[in-house]
Design an enzyme around this catalytic site. Structure first.
Site, PDB file in Angstrom:
ATOM      1  N   ASP A  93      29.285 -44.756 -44.049  1.00  0.00           N
ATOM      2  CA  ASP A  93      30.242 -44.261 -43.059  1.00  0.00           C
ATOM      3  C   ASP A  93      31.520 -45.094 -43.021  1.00  0.00           C
ATOM      4  OD1 ASP A  93      30.675 -42.526 -40.642  1.00  0.00           O
ATOM      5  OD2 ASP A  93      30.806 -44.468 -39.668  1.00  0.00           O
ATOM      6  N   GLU A 144      31.917 -41.808 -47.286  1.00  0.00           N
ATOM      7  CA  GLU A 144      32.610 -40.999 -46.297  1.00  0.00           C
ATOM      8  C   GLU A 144      33.993 -41.610 -46.134  1.00  0.00           C
ATOM      9  OE1 GLU A 144      33.877 -39.650 -42.179  1.00  0.00           O
ATOM     10  OE2 GLU A 144      33.260 -41.693 -42.592  1.00  0.00           O
TER      11      GLU A 144
END
Ligand code: GLC
Length: 634
Positions: A273, A315
């Site tokens: 992330d 991401e």
């Protein structure tokens, strides 16, 4: 090399396998780490420490996962193949708990799913926790969902059914309730060094001059004063999410251990992330810095020692030219993350639907560099986040548009502020300084189904269904693992109930994070209902994709001009074949001139892999409203 050869659990052969892997991957690890810790006198000790972490994880890797590693070595392109179909869901919103998840595997199999991304499920801080993106304990599962044992069981059951498990690893920041943050607050200098802390605003003010605001409405500023600590702490996202300090090698080591721990519990893909933010440097945007890439390259090299089958998905929702490097470029080609989100494609599909025109998208996608050979996109129409209009001013200008006004138009269009718009969505995080407005909304509502159902006009309903299927069509053919976002397969609409929940109402992204509607899912076999039309449409796409190996991710993906401004063209080519994808983004039938098809190398009889029908280039090619074709020469 001082590998502890006495480890009782490992045979000589196993140790020699580890040593061989060290020879293969340690040079990469060294090279990457030198960029971030090269100046330190204790550099070699740290490298050795990380190798030990990998060794311990290797020793503990369960036999079935070692077997999986071997299998992956024999089919390293598994995630690039055309039989891959992904699904994303929140465990609680989809089925309640991890224990109940296996009951839903048949449903996933019906859709052709081979890859399941379970949204954040590690133990988060108390509400609000950014939908689980503020992790308090990386070694425990959120107790509301189950335990780590349940997760390992789910991973095993999925694997038996041919489905790979992906979960999130929030590696840029922790919750302010994480044990490290708690110790830092208590004044422990070791843990204060895990975060980026500042005694006063001297440096933070300087940093602030070049930083962007991620949540300008709900969490303005990038630094927060922590009274207990009498320090400012860096927080890019929400106030309760503290950015980690990767300049401290201990942080790298902790995260490496966590990565391998999750891999040893059966996770096959880690969605890393917010990777763009992992390194900070004064005077820069502190996004996409070479050191952030070095961290990922080093994570990869060390994890190959213990769990070579593990795949990393970046991401990085950043400008198009900044995304491709996460897939490994230059000396690190094929040595960073294997997967990354194709944010540009997502943005341009919504742009084409609103504009009924493909010129900007064709031009912009042509500018996107090719990705390395072992990499793959994950392609999607919606995810749990907002849509930010990542449309470059230069590209817009090149086709005679003004970037700012085009982005503004899209925000108006999708928030329902544009007269005649079919879309229902809402603004997420208005930034008064840049006037930027991102958009929340469920796929079906943004594509017009909500408005059409309310109006009760069968023609409008039909158009909305076709829009939904068209953008999914592109997602299935453009190159990469197509991701279906939970509920989109049955046309779930916006969920407005989030405004009644105090922990959610400030975050409009909850509008498109609905509860799964299993009653509606019962209609998935009915060809008279939107839910059935969409479900069967996606199922058909999954099957057609599987039967079209030329759509393998290694095939180049080039946007092409079709000589019709309403018809998007994408050429996929490799030794496996040449496919021309055409998609009509308008409510009117459209033609593509036969001479253009011939110029693109498609002559005579062409087969459409979606329907099996033969199309001939002796005539202009006709596409019905929102129709797509996957053409290949005979
Ligand atoms: C990622 C997630 C998003 C979250 C942010 C901070 O962008 O997708 O939902 O808010 O990271 O963790």
């Amino acid at each position: 090399m001082n590998t502890p050869k006495s480890n009782p659990r490992l045979t000589r052969l196993e140790i020699s396998i580890f040593e061989q892997r060290c020879q293969l991957y340690l040079p990469d690890a060294h090279e990457a780490l030198r960029q971030i810790y090269g100046e330190r006198e204790d550099f070699d000790q740290w490298v050795d420490e990380f190798r030990q972490i990998a060794f311990q994880a290797y020793a503990r890797r369960p036999a079935p996962l070692r077997a999986l590693d071997l299998q992956r070595l024999h089919e390293p392109d598994w995630y690039q193949r055309s039989d891959q179909v992904g699904y994303i869901c929140y465990v609680d919103r989809f089925c309640g708990t991890l224990k109940k998840l296996p009951e839903k595997i048949p449903y996933l199999r019906e859709l052709g799913v081979t890859y399941l991304h379970l949204m954040p499920l590690l133990q988060p801080g108390p509400d609000p926790n950014d939908g689980g993106y503020a992790v308090m304990n990386y070694r425990e599962v959120d107790p509301r969902l189950g335990t780590m044992r349940d997760l390992a069981q789910v991973a095993k059951k999925l694997r038996e059914e041919g489905i790979s498990l992906c979960i999130d690893l929030v590696c840029n920041h922790t919750a302010d309730m994480h044990e490290w943050a708690v110790k830092a607050k208590e004044g422990d200098p070791t843990y204060q060094d895990y975060y980026l802390t500042f005694p006063d605003r001297t440096l933070t003010d300087q940093y602030d001059q070049t930083l962007r605001e991620i949540f300008p409405e709900t969490a303005p500023g990038n630094f927060l004063y922590i009274e207990e600590m009498k320090q400012w702490v860096w927080n890019t996202f929400n106030r309760y999410q503290w950015d980690l300090n990767y300049a401290n090698p201990a942080v790298f080591g902790e995260m490496l251990e966590i990565i391998l721990y999750l891999a040893n519990n059966g996770v096959e893909v880690l969605r890393l992330d917010a990777v763009a933010f992992m390194w900070k440097k004064m005077g820069t945007s502190c996004e996409n810095l070479p050191e952030a890439h070095a961290i990922l390259q080093a994570f990869r090299a060390f994890s190959k020692l213990a769990a070579p089958g593990l795949v990393f998905k970046a991401e990085a929702i950043v400008a198009p030219q900044d995304v491709v490097p996460y897939l490994g470029t230059g000396r690190f080609t094929n040595k960073e993350c294997e997967l990354a989100y194709h944010n540009s494609l997502m943005v341009y599909m919504w742009s084409m639907l609103a504009e009924r025109n493909v010129v900007l998208s064709t031009y912009s996608l042509q500018e996107l560099p090719e990705i390395p050979s072992i990499a793959s996109w994950v392609t999607y129409v919606r995810c749990h986040d907002d849509i930010g209009w990542a449309i470059m001013d230069e590209y817009a200008a090149a086709v005679g548009l003004n970037g700012f006004w085009h982005r503004s138009f899209l925000s108006d269009f999708y928030s329902g502020d544009f007269e005649g718009s079919f879309a229902r969505g809402t603004v997420f995080q208005f930034n008064p300084e840049t006037m930027d407005r991102r958009i929340s909304g469920a796929c079906a509502s943004l594509a017009g189904l909500e408005t059409a159902l309310e109006g009760g006009d069968p023609y409008e309903i039909e158009l909305a269904i076709r829009r939904i299927l068209l953008i999914h069509n592109l997602v299935f053919a453009a190159g990469g693992i197509p991701l279906i976002y939970m509920g989109d397969e049955i046309g779930l609409l916006n969920d407005y109930s989030y405004t009644e929940d105090a922990a959610k109402k400030g975050d409009s992204r909850w509008m498109h994070r609905p509860l799964m509607d299993w009653d509606l899912a019962q209609q998935r076999f009915s060809s008279h209902q939107p839910a059935g039309r969409i479900f069967q449409g996606l199922r058909h796409l999954a099957q057609a994709r599987k039967n079209t190996p030329a759509l393998h991710s290694q095939a180049a993906s080039k946007a092409v001009w079709t000589h019709n401004d309403h018809v998007f063209g994408l050429l996929r080519y490799s030794p496996r074949g040449r496919i021309l994808l055409l998609g009509n983004f308008s409510e009117e039938p459209q033609q593509v001139p036969s001479y253009r098809l011939e110029e693109l190398g498609f002559q005579g009889e062409l087969i459409d892999h979606l329907t099996g029908q033969i199309k001939s280039t002796h005539f202009e090619l006709l596409l019905q409203p929102f129709e797509a074709l996957w053409l290949e020469g005979q």
